[in-house]
Scaffold this motif. Structure first.
Motif, PDB file in Angstrom:
ATOM      1  N   PRO A 143       6.068  17.167 -45.522  1.00  0.00           N
ATOM      2  CA  PRO A 143       6.749  18.468 -45.395  1.00  0.00           C
ATOM      3  C   PRO A 143       8.180  18.337 -44.888  1.00  0.00           C
ATOM      4  CG  PRO A 143       4.500  18.644 -44.596  1.00  0.00           C
ATOM      5  CD  PRO A 143       4.742  17.182 -44.870  1.00  0.00           C
ATOM      6  N   GLY A 144       8.407  17.419 -43.949  1.00  0.00           N
ATOM      7  CA  GLY A 144       9.759  17.244 -43.421  1.00  0.00           C
ATOM      8  C   GLY A 144      10.729  16.761 -44.475  1.00  0.00           C
ATOM      9  N   LEU A 145      10.306  15.798 -45.290  1.00  0.00           N
ATOM     10  CA  LEU A 145      11.190  15.297 -46.341  1.00  0.00           C
ATOM     11  C   LEU A 145      11.388  16.345 -47.425  1.00  0.00           C
ATOM     12  CD1 LEU A 145      12.913  13.063 -47.468  1.00  0.00           C
ATOM     13  CD2 LEU A 145      10.857  12.029 -48.490  1.00  0.00           C
ATOM     14  N   GLN A 146      10.356  17.093 -47.724  1.00  0.00           N
ATOM     15  CA  GLN A 146      10.520  18.180 -48.698  1.00  0.00           C
ATOM     16  C   GLN A 146      11.588  19.164 -48.228  1.00  0.00           C
ATOM     17  OE1 GLN A 146       7.183  20.835 -49.210  1.00  0.00           O
ATOM     18  NE2 GLN A 146       7.976  21.666 -51.137  1.00  0.00           N
ATOM     19  N   ARG A 147      11.534  19.538 -46.951  1.00  0.00           N
ATOM     20  CA  ARG A 147      12.546  20.472 -46.430  1.00  0.00           C
ATOM     21  C   ARG A 147      13.944  19.877 -46.530  1.00  0.00           C
ATOM     22  NH1 ARG A 147       8.325  21.425 -42.639  1.00  0.00           N
ATOM     23  NH2 ARG A 147       9.220  19.882 -41.201  1.00  0.00           N
ATOM     24  N   ALA A 148      14.073  18.593 -46.208  1.00  0.00           N
ATOM     25  CA  ALA A 148      15.383  17.944 -46.257  1.00  0.00           C
ATOM     26  C   ALA A 148      15.919  17.905 -47.689  1.00  0.00           C
ATOM     27  CB  ALA A 148      15.295  16.530 -45.679  1.00  0.00           C
ATOM     28  N   LEU A 149      15.059  17.575 -48.651  1.00  0.00           N
ATOM     29  CA  LEU A 149      15.489  17.504 -50.046  1.00  0.00           C
ATOM     30  C   LEU A 149      15.886  18.880 -50.578  1.00  0.00           C
ATOM     31  CD1 LEU A 149      12.821  15.021 -51.481  1.00  0.00           C
ATOM     32  CD2 LEU A 149      15.232  14.544 -51.053  1.00  0.00           C
ATOM     33  N   GLU A 150      15.090  19.883 -50.235  1.00  0.00           N
ATOM     34  CA  GLU A 150      15.395  21.222 -50.747  1.00  0.00           C
ATOM     35  C   GLU A 150      16.603  21.825 -50.046  1.00  0.00           C
ATOM     36  OE1 GLU A 150      11.835  23.550 -50.821  1.00  0.00           O
ATOM     37  OE2 GLU A 150      10.857  22.232 -52.296  1.00  0.00           O
ATOM     38  N   ALA A 151      16.793  21.490 -48.762  1.00  0.00           N
ATOM     39  CA  ALA A 151      18.004  21.948 -48.071  1.00  0.00           C
ATOM     40  C   ALA A 151      19.245  21.289 -48.663  1.00  0.00           C
ATOM     41  CB  ALA A 151      17.912  21.628 -46.582  1.00  0.00           C
ATOM     42  N   GLY A 152      19.069  20.089 -49.225  1.00  0.00           N
ATOM     43  CA  GLY A 152      20.190  19.380 -49.847  1.00  0.00           C
ATOM     44  C   GLY A 152      20.474  19.807 -51.269  1.00  0.00           C
ATOM     45  N   GLY A 153      19.681  20.737 -51.815  1.00  0.00           N
ATOM     46  CA  GLY A 153      19.981  21.260 -53.136  1.00  0.00           C
ATOM     47  C   GLY A 153      19.044  20.842 -54.248  1.00  0.00           C
ATOM     48  N   LEU A 154      17.892  20.223 -53.916  1.00  0.00           N
ATOM     49  CA  LEU A 154      16.993  19.758 -54.969  1.00  0.00           C
ATOM     50  C   LEU A 154      16.525  20.903 -55.867  1.00  0.00           C
ATOM     51  CD1 LEU A 154      15.375  17.408 -56.198  1.00  0.00           C
ATOM     52  CD2 LEU A 154      13.537  17.932 -54.577  1.00  0.00           C
ATOM     53  N   ARG A 155      16.219  22.062 -55.269  1.00  0.00           N
ATOM     54  CA  ARG A 155      15.707  23.170 -56.074  1.00  0.00           C
ATOM     55  C   ARG A 155      16.778  23.795 -56.969  1.00  0.00           C
ATOM     56  NH1 ARG A 155      10.763  25.245 -54.072  1.00  0.00           N
ATOM     57  NH2 ARG A 155      10.768  26.661 -55.853  1.00  0.00           N
ATOM     58  N   ARG A 156      18.040  23.554 -56.677  1.00  0.00           N
ATOM     59  CA  ARG A 156      19.083  24.062 -57.575  1.00  0.00           C
ATOM     60  C   ARG A 156      19.066  23.290 -58.896  1.00  0.00           C
ATOM     61  NH1 ARG A 156      21.955  24.511 -52.660  1.00  0.00           N
ATOM     62  NH2 ARG A 156      22.968  22.475 -52.933  1.00  0.00           N
ATOM     63  N   GLN A 157      18.724  22.038 -58.838  1.00  0.00           N
ATOM     64  CA  GLN A 157      18.671  21.232 -60.057  1.00  0.00           C
ATOM     65  C   GLN A 157      17.284  21.269 -60.693  1.00  0.00           C
ATOM     66  OE1 GLN A 157      20.596  17.460 -59.747  1.00  0.00           O
ATOM     67  NE2 GLN A 157      19.635  16.609 -61.577  1.00  0.00           N
ATOM     68  N   LEU A 158      16.245  21.295 -59.842  1.00  0.00           N
ATOM     69  CA  LEU A 158      14.869  21.306 -60.315  1.00  0.00           C
ATOM     70  C   LEU A 158      14.151  22.471 -59.636  1.00  0.00           C
ATOM     71  CD1 LEU A 158      14.352  17.460 -59.887  1.00  0.00           C
ATOM     72  CD2 LEU A 158      14.503  18.642 -62.098  1.00  0.00           C
ATOM     73  N   PRO A 159      14.292  23.677 -60.152  1.00  0.00           N
ATOM     74  CA  PRO A 159      13.847  24.875 -59.423  1.00  0.00           C
ATOM     75  C   PRO A 159      12.340  25.085 -59.366  1.00  0.00           C
ATOM     76  CG  PRO A 159      14.760  25.472 -61.549  1.00  0.00           C
ATOM     77  CD  PRO A 159      15.022  24.017 -61.384  1.00  0.00           C
ATOM     78  N   TYR A 160      11.585  24.425 -60.231  1.00  0.00           N
ATOM     79  CA  TYR A 160      10.145  24.673 -60.276  1.00  0.00           C
ATOM     80  C   TYR A 160       9.390  23.498 -59.640  1.00  0.00           C
ATOM     81  CZ  TYR A 160      11.602  28.306 -63.475  1.00  0.00           C
ATOM     82  OH  TYR A 160      12.220  29.406 -64.019  1.00  0.00           O
ATOM     83  N   VAL A 161       8.345  23.820 -58.888  1.00  0.00           N
ATOM     84  CA  VAL A 161       7.620  22.778 -58.165  1.00  0.00           C
ATOM     85  C   VAL A 161       6.133  23.080 -58.182  1.00  0.00           C
ATOM     86  CG1 VAL A 161       7.939  23.946 -55.935  1.00  0.00           C
ATOM     87  CG2 VAL A 161       7.503  21.475 -55.994  1.00  0.00           C
ATOM     88  N   ALA A 162       5.333  22.006 -58.210  1.00  0.00           N
ATOM     89  CA  ALA A 162       3.879  22.114 -58.134  1.00  0.00           C
ATOM     90  C   ALA A 162       3.362  20.977 -57.275  1.00  0.00           C
ATOM     91  CB  ALA A 162       3.255  22.040 -59.529  1.00  0.00           C
TER      92      ALA A 162
END
Length: 322
Positions: A143-162
């Protein structure tokens, strides 16, 4: 017996021992084993070819001037025969097996084991920005790394997650540029998922590692599921190489390793951090597998600080639509 004869005979003995070890390594890959140590040896079987080359050199050198060639020649022939068999076995990994059609659609996929969430998020994000994948599977994402990646903009490039991020080694997440649907668990020790993406059945997987008693069971479950679901693409840390019989049974269900299909040759992915006593990666346990009709154009790897796996990227050519 002269000192030269002693040296030559010693070389022949060394050649036989090296060749015998290489042959045992090759024969081991024909059997399903449960001992973690033997599973580890199977993963090192690509070393058999260079070992046999060394054995051949050692065996040929004593030929010059040694009168007892009746011993040397059979040894050389035996080593040559083993080398031919080993080379034929690994040759397909160096030869591209398919050419995509000119109107094929390209799909870029990526997988990375993030080692208990310890991977450097900045390096992961940099690789994602550089490669611009359509779909990524992250294993051992917390969960911590997920938050760090998404705070860094991961969801802007890859908006969908499962999937799920979990503490430790369990979490697996699949990110994509388009919607992911029909998300179901594959029922392995670590979270592994089957999703629909652009009309394709895609897997993001992470079976148990060989020192877990569930390793063989997870490999068998993947083989069974592959026969039932017929995935188009499967990516992840499979904790197995092409030299493990249980993994080959997964491939027998209609899947092909992308690196082998593209003729990338020896492309090990673990351990990438100098651990386990190896200064460089020595085993290819991270894979992109493709179903029938999909052609791997190429694969490549990236180093990610903080993890002991290389990130694997594959460019795939999809058959033209109706």
């Amino acid at each position: 017996m002269t000192p030269r004869d002693v040296v030559r005979r010693g070389r022949l003995v060394a050649a036989c021992l090296v060749a015998l070890g290489a042959v045992v390594l090759l024969l081991l890959t024909t059997r399903t084993v449960t001992s973690p140590d033997l599973v580890g040896l199977q993963a090192l079987s690509p070393a058999a070819v260079p070992a046999l080359v060394v054995a051949l050199v050692l065996a040929v050198v004593p030929l010059g001037g040694w009168s007892r060639r009746v011993l040397v020649v059979p040894s050389v022939l035996a080593v040559v025969a083993a080398l031919v068999v080993a080379s034929v076995r690994v040759a397909p990994r160096w030869v591209a097996q398919g050419v995509p059609t000119s109107d094929a659609t390209t799909l870029r996929v990526m997988t990375a084991n993030l080692r208990l969430g310890l991977a450097d998020p900045a390096a992961v994000l940099a690789a994602v920005r550089r490669e611009k994948p359509d779909l990524v599977a992250f294993e051992e994402i917390t969960p911590g790394l997920q938050r760090a990646l998404e705070a860094g903009g991961l969801r802007r490039q890859l908006p969908y997650v499962a999937g799920r991020a979990e503490p430790g080694a369990t979490g697996t997440l699949v990110y994509a540029v388009d919607r992911l649907t029909s998300v179901t668990s594959l029922g392995l020790v670590h979270d592994s998922w089957s999703v629909e993406f652009r009309g394709l059945r895609v897997w993001g997987v992470h079976p148990a590692y060989p020192y877990d008693s569930a390793w063989l069971r997870d490999q068998e479950r993947l083989a069974t599921a592959a026969g039932e679901q017929r995935p188009d693409v499967a990516v992840g840390d499979f904790n197995a190489t092409l030299d493990h019989p249980p993994f080959r049974r997964i491939l027998d269900r209609g899947l092909t390793d992308a690196a082998e299909q593209a003729g990338e040759g020896w492309q090990p992915t673990w351990p990438s951090d100098g651990s386990k006593g190896f200064p460089v990666p020595v085993t290819a346990i991270d894979h992109v597998l493709v179903g029938r009709g999909i052609t791997a154009v190429g694969t490549r790897v990236h180093t990610i600080p903080g993890t002991d796996h290389l990130m694997l990227v594959a460019v795939l050519a999809l058959p033209p639509g109706p």
